[in-house]
Structures are given as C-alpha cells and as structure tokens.
Design an enzyme around this catalytic site. Structure first.
Site, PDB file in Angstrom:
ATOM      1  N   HIS A 132      39.217 -18.182   9.773  1.00  0.00           N
ATOM      2  CA  HIS A 132      40.436 -17.388   9.627  1.00  0.00           C
ATOM      3  C   HIS A 132      40.617 -16.820   8.219  1.00  0.00           C
ATOM      4  CE1 HIS A 132      42.656 -20.524   7.402  1.00  0.00           C
ATOM      5  NE2 HIS A 132      42.002 -21.375   8.190  1.00  0.00           N
ATOM      6  N   HIS A 141      25.819  -8.001   5.738  1.00  0.00           N
ATOM      7  CA  HIS A 141      24.985  -8.589   6.790  1.00  0.00           C
ATOM      8  C   HIS A 141      25.057 -10.100   6.646  1.00  0.00           C
ATOM      9  CE1 HIS A 141      20.708  -8.629   8.789  1.00  0.00           C
ATOM     10  NE2 HIS A 141      21.497  -9.567   9.272  1.00  0.00           N
TER      11      HIS A 141
END
Length: 172
Positions: A132, A141
């Site tokens: 979160h 990436h």
C-alpha cells in the site's frame, strides 16, 4: 476489441503475448508484432515489421513489450501515450484504489495494493508485490518476485532486479 500491436518479440514480448492469449475475457486482440530480430511468428501471431514500422499503423494501439527502460520510454513517447494499451494478467490483483499508468504491464500473480501509483509504461513482473501507498515512477521495471514495502518510492526509469526486497519507506 482493441486491435493492438506488440512492439518487441523477445522474452518479455512472449510473456506479454501469453498474458493476452490466456485471458479469454480481455478486450485486447494482438494483431501482430514489430521486432528487429529474425523471429517471424510466436503462438500464431506474425511479425508485421520492424520496430520503426509503427508509423505505418497509426490507426492501431500498441503495447511496448521491451524490458529495456530507456528504449521503452523512447518508443512510448514517439508512439504517444494515447496510443498505448495497458495489459494486466488475469491472475494479477490490482486494488481499485490504485492507479496504473498507460502502457504498463502487470504480470501473473502480482499484487498491487491500495493507494499505489504505477507510472506510464512500467513493467511489474511475475509474482511482484507492491504494498500500500507506493509510488512506482514512469518507465520503471520491477523484475520477478520483487517485494516493495509500504510507502516506498521507486524513481522513474529504475530497474529493480528479481527477488529484491525494498523495505518500508524505501526510496530507490
């Protein structure tokens, strides 16, 4: 159906293609791929040109399936954000309270939890967990099985190698 051309037919291109082909409920149809290599077909999808041939297909949408962050950014900007398609594997979980940027790929068995911002043309690869309140910058990436602890920030164009653990509140 959104007729989409994959740009890139290397390893990551195969993974992205598989994500689309394995999801019968997707509204994306891969009509071909562009690649500078010698490969002519993958899983029945044909090569329709080299990478630079994208200019011939202005009426189509694209997904840039290239792992190199710099090249993916360059092509994303040339093709244009409005022409990019986001691909999310059917087994990925993306919280409805999070945002995923245009042209990104969210891989199999990936979890993106609430209040996350995933940038444009990112790769969040197989088995990665983004906890979160995280920010993943454009063209980044996260390789396989990366764990991004809550409230962390990954700067644009960052490559995080497989298996890395970013502890809570990390900045990379």
């Amino acid at each position: 159906m959104i007729e989409t051309i994959l740009v890139g037919a290397g390893g990551h291109g195969k993974v992205v293609l598989d994500a689309v082909l394995s999801n019968m409920n997707t509204n994306i149809k891969i009509i071909g791929f562009l690649d500078d290599g010698e490969i002519e077909e993958i899983a029945g999808i044909k090569k329709i040109g080299n990478i630079r041939d994208y200019i011939k297909y202005k009426d189509k949408k694209f997904h840039i399936a290239i792992g190199n962050n710099v090249l993916r950014e360059k092509l994303s900007k040339e093709i244009g954000e409005n022409n990019l398609v986001t691909i999310i594997h059917k087994t990925a979980y993306v919280s409805s309270m999070s945002n995923v940027g245009k042209g990104s790929y969210i891989g199999a068995m990936t979890a993106i939890n609430p209040q996350c911002e995933i940038g444009k043309s990112c790769i969040i690869n197989t088995g990665t967990i983004v906890e979160h309140d995280c920010y993943i910058g454009d063209y980044s990436h996260l390789s396989y099985r990366v764990l991004v602890g809550s409230e962390s920030k990954v700067l644009s164009r960052t490559m995080v190698e497989m298996g890395k653990i970013l502890e809570r509140n990390s900045n990379v």
